[in-house]
Design an enzyme around this catalytic site. Sequence first.
Site, PDB file in Angstrom:
ATOM      1  N   GLY A  11     -28.539 -43.819  57.452  1.00  0.00           N
ATOM      2  CA  GLY A  11     -30.032 -43.236  57.236  1.00  0.00           C
ATOM      3  C   GLY A  11     -30.370 -42.934  55.597  1.00  0.00           C
ATOM      4  O   GLY A  11     -29.663 -43.574  54.841  1.00  0.00           O
ATOM      5  N   TYR A 142     -26.725 -25.631  59.292  1.00  0.00           N
ATOM      6  CA  TYR A 142     -26.623 -26.734  58.702  1.00  0.00           C
ATOM      7  C   TYR A 142     -25.517 -25.924  57.808  1.00  0.00           C
ATOM      8  O   TYR A 142     -24.509 -27.242  57.655  1.00  0.00           O
ATOM      9  CB  TYR A 142     -27.578 -26.985  57.701  1.00  0.00           C
TER      10      TYR A 142
HETATM   11  N1  SER Z   1     -31.094 -31.818  51.170  1.00  0.00           N
HETATM   12  C1  SER Z   1     -30.473 -31.594  52.173  1.00  0.00           C
HETATM   13  C2  SER Z   1     -31.740 -30.908  52.899  1.00  0.00           C
HETATM   14  O1  SER Z   1     -32.135 -30.131  52.719  1.00  0.00           O
HETATM   15  C3  SER Z   1     -29.304 -30.391  51.411  1.00  0.00           C
HETATM   16  O2  SER Z   1     -28.663 -30.805  51.477  1.00  0.00           O
HETATM   17  O3  SER Z   1     -31.338 -29.987  54.071  1.00  0.00           O
END
Ligand code: SER
Length: 317
Positions: A11, A142
């Site tokens: 990733g 998230y």
């Molecule tokens: N880079 C991530 C996102 O934008 C945040 O931690 O989902």
Amino acid sequence: MKNVLVIGATGQIGSELTMELRKRYNGDIVAGYIPGAEPKGELLESGPSEIVDITNDQQIAATVSKYQIDTIYNLAALLSAVAEAKPQLAWKIGMGGLFNVLEVAREKNCAVFTPSSIGVFGNNTPKDKTPQDTIRNPRTMYGVTKVSGELLSDYYYIRFGVDTRSVRFPGLISYVTPPGGGTTDYAVDIYYEAVKKGHFVCPIAAGTFMDMMYMPDALHAAIQIMEADPSRLKHRNSFNIASMSFDPEIIAGNIRKYMPEFTIEYKIDPLRQAIADSWPNSLDDTCAREEWDWEPHYTLDVMTQDMLSKLKTRFKK
Ligand code: SER
């Protein structure tokens, strides 16, 4: 750290962290990947790789035993915008996966690094110089998985003594492996589009500030926190770290310094904009500086020069 398993090794972070760990350590640095995301090139050739699906605890345990792993980097996750489209899967990977990793770590005595994020913060969090210990009330899946992950990781440390440590990454910028489906991705895409087309259609509004970091600093943080003297750590999951904060106008202006013909227009993505608006403008990383000597090295200007030169070389016709 001697033998390390990186879950999610192909990733955005894993592809570079695995290589960095292989440069620094002599032991086996195992690239864990899922079918369909196989390692290639240098990542494949420079060390062992194994299929490790984070939702499969047997696979994690078998790989940890086979290589006598002492440290697990748990990098499997869906980024913020994708997680909103697939919240059930985001929970399964983010929390089910973390639970599997922590259980294997408890049984086999491994240290665990699980990245957290600026996504743990929400609309009620102080926006500027966001403190280390403050309100975490995200309204994204998230963020929910990242806050829950912080709590679960601290629980495993307090209850079982599992050596869990973590940092809250800001948006990460790199020219190696693109991110997929994050809110901060625009700050990566803008460089690719500048080099390829000289023009960028920005999904995030001018004036939206978020913390960002160049990948070498992020790799350094992920390794340094795991090497830190545990007796100095008052926090574990997870540390604010910060390097730079900008909005689309500032990064576009910085690109224009080296490509005066570069142009930007705005076509706002409402989902990503709402997520960005709920995140801090900038974090206070005093605790990381005091407890394990965290210090970033890259400024926006140095990052821009490096990104543009690397991408120009790659896309040169
Ligand atoms: N880079 C991530 C996102 O934008 C945040 O931690 O989902």
